[in-house]
Design a protein around this motif. Sequence first.
Motif, short mmCIF file in Angstrom:
data_model
loop_
_atom_site.label_atom_id
_atom_site.label_comp_id
_atom_site.label_asym_id
_atom_site.label_seq_id
_atom_site.Cartn_x
_atom_site.Cartn_y
_atom_site.Cartn_z
N ILE B 153 -2.64 -21.60 16.13
CA ILE B 153 -1.54 -22.39 16.09
C ILE B 153 -0.53 -21.58 16.44
N ALA B 154 0.40 -22.12 17.42
CA ALA B 154 1.83 -21.38 17.60
C ALA B 154 2.89 -22.37 17.41
N ALA B 155 4.15 -22.16 16.54
CA ALA B 155 4.99 -23.30 16.37
C ALA B 155 5.93 -23.03 17.69
N ASN B 156 6.41 -24.04 18.16
CA ASN B 156 7.36 -24.04 19.09
C ASN B 156 8.92 -24.39 18.67
N SER B 157 9.18 -23.90 17.29
CA SER B 157 10.45 -23.81 16.84
C SER B 157 10.59 -22.97 15.87
N GLU B 158 11.84 -22.69 15.43
CA GLU B 158 12.15 -21.98 14.10
C GLU B 158 12.89 -22.83 13.19
N PRO B 159 13.09 -22.74 11.72
CA PRO B 159 12.05 -21.57 11.23
C PRO B 159 10.80 -21.98 11.15
N LEU B 160 9.99 -21.05 10.68
CA LEU B 160 8.44 -21.42 10.59
C LEU B 160 7.98 -21.08 9.20
N ILE B 161 7.56 -21.88 8.42
CA ILE B 161 6.73 -21.55 7.07
C ILE B 161 5.28 -21.31 7.47
N ILE B 162 4.73 -20.39 6.73
CA ILE B 162 3.23 -19.98 6.79
C ILE B 162 2.96 -19.92 5.23
N THR B 163 1.65 -20.42 5.09
CA THR B 163 1.04 -19.88 3.77
C THR B 163 -0.18 -18.92 4.19
N VAL B 164 -0.39 -17.86 3.37
CA VAL B 164 -1.29 -17.05 4.15
C VAL B 164 -2.51 -17.15 3.05
N GLN B 165 -3.82 -17.08 3.61
CA GLN B 165 -5.08 -17.02 2.81
C GLN B 165 -5.09 -15.61 2.12
N PRO B 166 -5.32 -15.70 0.56
CA PRO B 166 -5.50 -14.30 -0.28
C PRO B 166 -6.71 -13.57 0.30
N GLY B 167 -6.80 -12.50 0.14
CA GLY B 167 -7.75 -11.57 0.29
C GLY B 167 -8.38 -11.26 1.74
N ILE B 168 -7.26 -11.46 2.55
CA ILE B 168 -7.54 -11.16 4.16
C ILE B 168 -6.69 -10.04 4.44
N PHE B 169 -5.52 -10.07 4.33
CA PHE B 169 -4.56 -8.97 4.69
C PHE B 169 -4.72 -7.75 3.95
N GLU B 170 -5.04 -6.56 4.33
CA GLU B 170 -5.06 -5.28 3.46
C GLU B 170 -3.67 -5.04 2.84
N PRO B 171 -3.54 -4.92 1.60
CA PRO B 171 -2.39 -4.61 0.78
C PRO B 171 -1.48 -3.61 1.57
N TYR B 172 0.01 -4.11 2.08
CA TYR B 172 0.85 -3.24 2.54
C TYR B 172 1.14 -1.93 1.68
N LYS B 173 0.88 -0.93 2.64
CA LYS B 173 1.25 0.51 2.18
C LYS B 173 2.35 0.97 3.28
N PRO B 174 3.44 1.30 2.66
CA PRO B 174 4.36 1.74 3.61
C PRO B 174 4.45 3.25 3.91
N ASP B 175 4.83 3.51 5.05
CA ASP B 175 4.89 5.10 5.39
C ASP B 175 5.88 5.74 4.50
N LYS B 176 7.15 5.30 4.68
CA LYS B 176 8.01 5.87 3.62
C LYS B 176 8.26 5.13 2.30
N THR B 177 8.49 6.08 1.25
CA THR B 177 8.61 5.34 0.07
C THR B 177 10.08 5.37 -0.54
N SER B 178 10.98 5.58 -0.01
CA SER B 178 12.58 5.22 -0.58
C SER B 178 12.63 3.78 -0.93
N PRO B 179 12.81 3.69 -2.28
CA PRO B 179 12.89 2.22 -2.57
C PRO B 179 13.89 1.33 -1.70
N GLY B 180 13.23 -0.18 -1.78
CA GLY B 180 14.32 -1.07 -0.91
C GLY B 180 15.49 -1.40 -2.01
N LYS B 181 16.30 -2.11 -1.52
CA LYS B 181 17.60 -2.40 -2.17
C LYS B 181 17.18 -3.55 -2.95
N VAL B 182 17.83 -4.07 -4.08
CA VAL B 182 17.71 -5.31 -4.74
C VAL B 182 19.10 -5.92 -4.96
#
Lengths: 258, 333
Positions: B153-182
Motif C-alpha cells: 500500500i502506498a499513501a497518496n498524501s501526507e502526513p502518513l501514520i503507520i503502525t509496524v508489526q513487532p518482531g520483524i525489523f532488526e533493532p536499530y543499531k547506529p553507526d555513530k554513537t554520540s547521543p541525540g538531543k533531548v
Amino acid sequence: MKILVCIKQVPESDNSFIIDDPQNWICSESFSYKMNRFDESALEEALSIKDRYKSVVIDVLSVGPENSKDIIRRALGMGADAGIHIFCDADGYVSPFLTASCIAYYIKENSYDLIFTGAMSEDYMQGQVGPLTAEMAGLPCVSFVVKQEISHDQKNIYVEREFGGGLIESFELKLPALFTIQGGVNKPRYPSLSNMLRANRAEINAINSDLIGKTDPKPVTLRMTIPEKRREGYVLSGSVQEKAAKLIRILSQKAFIT
Amino acid sequence: MVAMRKPDHKLIFIIVEHYENKPKAIVFELAACADKIKKVCPAEIKFIILGMETEKLSFEITRTTGLDAIAIEINELALYNSEIYKMVINNLAAEFLPSFIIIGHTPRGLDFASGLAVRMKAAFITGVEDLMEEGEKIYFKRQMFYGKINAHIAANSEPLIITVQPGIFEPYKPDKTSPGKVETRRVEYFPEFIRAKGIRRCKYQDSSISEAKVIVSAGNGIEEKKNLDLIYKLADIFPGSAVGGSRILIDRGWLEYRQQIGLTGAQVAPELYIACGISGASQHLAGMRKSGFVVAINRDPKAAIFNESDVSVIEDLNKFIPAFLEEYEKRKI
Ligand SMILES: Cc1cc2nc3c(=O)[nH]c(=O)nc-3n(C[C@H](O)[C@H](O)[C@H](O)COP(=O)(O)OP(=O)(O)OC[C@H]3O[C@@H](n4cnc5c(N)ncnc54)[C@H](O)[C@@H]3O)c2cc1C
Ligand SMILES: Nc1ncnc2c1ncn2[C@@H]1O[C@H](COP(=O)(O)O)[C@@H](O)[C@H]1O
C-alpha cells in the motif's frame, strides 16, 4: 440501555485467495463467508450484558454487499434484537475510513449507550474500523478489551484491556463509549432454533451507503501479492508414512533426534 | 502529487511505547523502520516520549540510538490515557509537520493511532511488515486474508501514520554513537472521558519456554483438546523440548499462558520449532520467527506458515503425527 455491535462478514480461511488481473484485489466469486471471529466475541459480550439486564436492547450493524444479511440473521439467531444493513457494494478494497464513517453516521442518528466492535477483521486485519468510528462519532474508545463491567445505574463502565506480556490495564468511562473486543475472551453462543426462526422472518433495516455523507478516505494505491517465502519450505511428498519417514531422516541428519 | 517527493527534508516521528520507565523492544524496531524510510527519502528522525517523568527514559533512548527526542512530561500521565496521547501528538504534529508518524502495531499503539489519524486527516496504514521504494512512492507491505495474501500500500498524501508489526525489523543499531538531543516540555491536560485505573500483571510468564531447544507448538488445527496428547507425545521425542501454542488454545484454557508463543506471549528462538495446525498469522510469527529450523504441519497447502518453514508437511496432523511416532518407534528397534 441500547448497545450496537458492528459485525463483518469475512471469507472463510480455507477459500483459495487468487489475485485478480490488475493485481489490485482478489477474485471473490466463489467465496464462502462467515462472521468475523472477533465480532462473535463482541456480540457475545453484549449478549452477556443483556442476560444480566433484561431491558438491554442489542442492534447489530454490518456494512457490506447484499449477502451481509446472512451474518446479520445469524446475529439475530444468537440473540440480537434488530439488524441494520448499510449496503455498500464496492467490488474490491473498501477503505476503513469509509466503513467507519457509515457506522459513525448511524450512531449519530440513533444514539447508543455502548458500541462494541471486534479488535480486528480476519480478512483486512487492520484493527482500524472500531477506533476510527469512535473518533468520527466523537466517542471515547478503549481497544483490545478483555473484560467489562457496567455500573448498576448503567451510566459508567469499567474495562480491562490487554497491554501485552500478561499485563492488563484498566479504565473507567462514562457512557456512551466504544470498545473493541479482543478475540477469545468468551465463548460465543450458537444461534438457537427459536431465535433463528424469528431471525429468518425479521425485517432488516436496509440503508444505502450512497445516501450517507462519508468522510473522504485518504486515497491509497494498492497492489496484492503472494507472500514471498522467507525460508525454503521444502515440501515433503509421498504417502503419510513416507512423509513421516522423510521428516525423521531430516531431523536426525540435523541431530535433533538421535 | 506532493507526497513522497524525494529531495525535501522530511521529519519522522516515532512514538515511544514504554513501561516502568523502560522503552519496549518495539521502539528500536520502529527506529529501524524509520531508518529504512530515511534511506528512501532523506529525513530527520525524532522520538516522541509521553509520560509523567520521561527525561531519564529519553536520555537512555537518545544515547543508545544517537537520535533526537522530544520528551513531554505530563503529570496526568502517570498511567497511559489515549485522550492525552491523541491531543498531545496532534498538537505536536501541527507544530512540527512530520511527514511520517511511526507507532507500534501493539494493543497500546492501536488504541490511539486511529483516532490520531482522523484528527490529523492523515493517511493511515496498520500492521506494516516492510517497505519498498518504487518510482516516487514508498509501498508498505502488510498481511491480509489470514496472511495468505500481502498487500503493498502506498499513501497518496501526507502526513502518513503507520503502525509496524513487532518482531520483524532488526533493532536499530547506529553507526555513530554520540547521543541525540533531548528537548523536554511540560504540558497539562485533564482527561475528560477516560479515567485510567491502573496496570497489573494478571498472568505470569516464566522463561522455561524460552530456554527450550525444541518447541512443538499446537494451533487451532488440533481441533479437540484431547489431540493435545499427540503434541505432547511428539515433544517427548526431543530432548530439551517444550510444548507451546497459538493464542487460541491459551484463550480456551487448553494450554497455559506461559506456553503462548507470539506478540502477546513469549518470543522464542529454539533450534527447532514444529508448528502443528497453526495458520501463520503475523501475531504468532512475531514470537517464533527467530527459530533455527522450522517444520510446519498443516493440511492447507496455502497456509501462511509454509512461507516461514524450512520443511512443509501438507497433511492432517491427526494422521501425520501418529504416523511419525510409529516410524520413530520402528526406527529404534
Ligand atoms: C493484538 C493481538 C495479539 C495477538 N497475539 C497473539 C499471540 O501472541 N500468539 C498467537 O498465536 N496469536 C496471537 N493473536 C491471534 C492471531 O491473530 C491468530 O488469530 C492466531 O495466531 C491464530 O491461531 P492458529 O493459527 O492456531 O489458528 P487458525 O488461524 O484457526 O489456524 C488453524 C490452522 O490449522 C490448520 N488445520 C485445521 N485442521 C487441521 C488438521 N486436522 N491438520 C492440520 N492442519 C489443520 C488450518 O489449515 C489453519 O491453517 C493475536 C491477535 C491480536 C489481534
Ligand atoms: N464492513 C463492516 N461492517 C461492520 N463492522 C465492521 C466492518 N468492517 C469492520 N468492522 C468492525 O471493525 C472491526 C475491525 O475491523 P478492521 O479494521 O477491518 O480490522 C471488526 O471486528 C468489526 O467489528
